[in-house]
Design an enzyme around this catalytic site. Sequence first.
Site, mmCIF file in Angstrom:
data_model
loop_
_atom_site.group_PDB
_atom_site.id
_atom_site.type_symbol
_atom_site.label_atom_id
_atom_site.label_comp_id
_atom_site.label_asym_id
_atom_site.label_seq_id
_atom_site.Cartn_x
_atom_site.Cartn_y
_atom_site.Cartn_z
ATOM 1 N N GLU A 1 0.806 -1.226 0.000
ATOM 2 C CA GLU A 1 0.000 0.000 0.000
ATOM 3 C C GLU A 1 0.836 1.271 0.000
ATOM 4 O O GLU A 1 0.401 2.312 -0.507
ATOM 5 C CB GLU A 1 -0.971 0.018 1.185
ATOM 6 C CG GLU A 1 -2.105 -1.008 1.063
ATOM 7 C CD GLU A 1 -1.767 -2.367 1.635
ATOM 8 O OE1 GLU A 1 -0.573 -2.612 1.940
ATOM 9 O OE2 GLU A 1 -2.686 -3.197 1.781
ATOM 10 N N PHE B 1 -11.256 -7.183 14.210
ATOM 11 C CA PHE B 1 -10.213 -7.662 13.302
ATOM 12 C C PHE B 1 -9.884 -6.581 12.268
ATOM 13 O O PHE B 1 -10.777 -6.038 11.621
ATOM 14 C CB PHE B 1 -10.687 -8.941 12.599
ATOM 15 C CG PHE B 1 -9.679 -9.454 11.607
ATOM 16 C CD1 PHE B 1 -8.412 -9.856 12.021
ATOM 17 C CD2 PHE B 1 -9.974 -9.500 10.251
ATOM 18 C CE1 PHE B 1 -7.473 -10.304 11.109
ATOM 19 C CE2 PHE B 1 -9.039 -9.956 9.330
ATOM 20 C CZ PHE B 1 -7.781 -10.348 9.758
ATOM 21 N N GLN B 2 -8.631 -6.274 12.133
ATOM 22 C CA GLN B 2 -8.138 -5.256 11.204
ATOM 23 C C GLN B 2 -8.761 -3.889 11.436
ATOM 24 O O GLN B 2 -8.942 -3.108 10.515
ATOM 25 C CB GLN B 2 -8.307 -5.704 9.744
ATOM 26 C CG GLN B 2 -7.444 -6.921 9.449
ATOM 27 C CD GLN B 2 -7.295 -7.222 7.989
ATOM 28 O OE1 GLN B 2 -8.200 -6.972 7.194
ATOM 29 N NE2 GLN B 2 -6.146 -7.783 7.617
ATOM 30 N N LYS C 1 -17.412 -0.774 6.472
ATOM 31 C CA LYS C 1 -17.889 -1.745 5.492
ATOM 32 C C LYS C 1 -19.416 -1.735 5.368
ATOM 33 O O LYS C 1 -19.956 -1.837 4.270
ATOM 34 C CB LYS C 1 -17.402 -3.145 5.886
ATOM 35 C CG LYS C 1 -17.580 -4.149 4.761
ATOM 36 C CD LYS C 1 -16.862 -5.460 5.069
ATOM 37 C CE LYS C 1 -17.010 -6.434 3.907
ATOM 38 N NZ LYS C 1 -16.414 -7.734 4.209
ATOM 39 N N MET D 1 24.498 8.737 1.331
ATOM 40 C CA MET D 1 24.268 9.983 2.061
ATOM 41 C C MET D 1 24.539 9.811 3.552
ATOM 42 O O MET D 1 25.038 10.709 4.222
ATOM 43 C CB MET D 1 22.831 10.479 1.817
ATOM 44 C CG MET D 1 22.589 11.897 2.270
ATOM 45 S SD MET D 1 23.746 13.062 1.522
ATOM 46 C CE MET D 1 22.785 13.659 0.152
#
Lengths: 171, 584
Positions: free
Chosen positions: B51, B113-114, B163, B482
């Site tokens: 993502e 959940f999640q 949802k 760097m």
Amino acid sequence: MKIKTEAGERHVLAVTVDNEAGILAKITGLFSARGYNIESLTVADISADHALSRITIVTSGPPAVIDQIIAQLDRLVPVHKVTDLTDQGAHVEREIALVKVAGTGDKRIEALRMADVFRAKVVDTTLSSFIFEITGTSDKVDRFIALMRECGLVEVGRTGVVAIGRGSEAL
Amino acid sequence: MTEMSGADMVVQALVDLGVDTVFGYPGGAVLPIYDALYKHPTIKHILVRHEQAATHAAEGYARSTGKPGVVLVTSGPGATNAVTGITDALLDSIPMVVLTGQVPTTLIGTDAFQECDTVGITRHCTKHNYLVMDPDRLGPIIHEAFHIATHGRPGPVVIDIPKNVQVATGTYTVPGIIEHKSYRPQVEPDADAIDAAIDLIAAAERPVFYTGGGVINAGPDASAALRQFVSLTGAPITSTLMGLGAFPADDPKWLGMLGMHGTFESNMAMNRADLIIAVGARFDDRVTGRLDAFAPEAKKIHIDIDRSSINKIVPVDLAVVGDAGRALDALIAAWQDKGLKARDYGEWWRRIDGWRATRCLDFPEAKEPQADIMPQRAVKALFDATRGRDPIITTEVGQHQMWAAQHFGFSAPNRWLTSGGLGTMGYGFPAAVGAQIAHPNRLVICIAGEASLQMNIQEMGTVSQYRLPVKIFILNNEWMGMVRQWQELTYESRYSNSYSDSLPDFVKLADAYGWTGLRIDTLGELEDGIRTMIETPGPVIVDCRVAKLANCFPMIPSGAAHTDMILQPNDIVGTMDDEAKALV
Ligand SMILES: Cc1ncc(C[n+]2csc(CCOP(=O)(O)OP(=O)(O)O)c2C)c(N)n1
Ligand SMILES: [Mg+2]
């Protein structure tokens, strides 16, 4: 190496915002994320349709920081208006405290006498306690509480400052 | 007004808003939206492999087109993986709308959940965010979110959609022209401020334009206006990392980038100027160096769409709040109305030419074919080989990014995509994916470091899936260069964890994903290698081995003044005091 901090002056800001979920977290989060001070913060909805809230923030900082605080608040999407009441000039500031004092005898009498001087109201009493309601500037409330410490203070609740500009003009 | 499911509303709103591409990754909490997108005739969904890459790809899409990038991810880990790219977009003012799935409203707050507190987590890394509790609100909120992402100073907006709100039905409404009740950024500059600016510019003897990403965000017309106004005044111009491309690098008035790895001439000109005209730039610490030594002799005009940028770091003499393009148009009109002519800055240019004579971007190199490739040479060769092809260049973060900024000349906006504000390793490759999706026929090259590339290297799969001809050109120095450079400067070369150990064989990796892989080892192979990369259809990864210990100069060490530039490696001293070490 030591980390330095800069002194500043106290400002009272009035912020009108959409009365929506998360707005308070947004504002307080902005202060913590950018390292600004909050001395007090009050919020309540103020419009007939409950769509708007007014937040009064007492903060402190050097002039450039105060200017940044205002600009940062102003660019938050749900913020309608930010007014620096301190900058604007004459305004009225009030705070309410509920002050519980417990004890008997002389201290109890002294507490009541002092409450009278400060025009604090007794809003609850038992044989061994009072709850005083005091309204005034934060300074006055501070002084009253300091005196009550000598008279059996057991608990304090304060609202934080609300403020409004003097005269007929609205924000 | 039509009754439909929340998920259908999401898709309908995207269609109505002209969205053609969504970068995303499915999961339980967004399945209804994924179902609504199934075989959609106009919205193309690009399935990334992580993502974070979806957000950077959306940034690349946005930065190269000027249109908002759109991301769709699931709740919990989908949303938290997106946070880096959302923050990157906030710091670089990239318009982006991120749709996140959320657990059903009935489960919010139960550690379902999640479940994660997406609006809480993203509250301070978005321009604005929403949790939609009612399907009837979806239409107005999505339209408003795009409005906010793209108006005023652009930025990322998150819309968290539980949802059950996706499944429930409601009425889809399209708001008319959005007149937001509280968010009304000032676009038109104040006429008096423009007049005052003209007076300051007309009176200046040593002016410098200092421009930034705001000019790019204001659209190609703003870049055109900048060129016109600079040529009307005849003044020199420098720009931040984010502003490269707004002004052509081959113009004699161009001083190069300023700041920590900017040119000597641009930093010296800022230091000695009597007027600085900042346009869409925000006086970042990478630009100003030590504040009490920043442009000490100059009056400062600051043109910016975000009032909070003004006086945030550097107090200015004149603020012009408004869109950079509109402000430049107004300046041009006022300049012409007053019949002003470019001043003779002869003496000023002579001093600038003196600074230019240090040739601060030159670097030592061996010329024989067997020699190591200096990374600067590799960038220059890439620039030369792609001239006339109008490439889009993205970078990762590190030395290679600065070398690209220094040695690749841009002559138009929206061709240079780099993570400036957040400095996110892992940005460049997915950003190239997003740019290539938006411009399927253009040459898109990611100039990468071998360490940064590994942060989102999984996107090779995305490129293969959509047959994108992205080119990755790795300046492989086997170091987090760097970091190594700072360790040399600050910690007496104690190289703590900065070696890129156990590198993959990038050519074999290319093979594994069905790409073409090339390796360039010596100077003699450089030009041919680059030509092969450009001419090979499809995706190509080039493992260009460069001199391992080269450092990026000029450099203003953190917290030093513009006049304290390190021009060459042997200017380096081995230690720093704590005050300097504490600066980033
Ligand atoms: C996500 C992230 N983690 C850490 C850093 C700190 N950092 C900046 S540059 C750099 C090294 C980059 O190495 P490489 O990609 O090989 O580029 P080089 O400097 O060698 O060109 C690191 C670790 C960062 N910018 N971003
Ligand atoms: Mg490297």
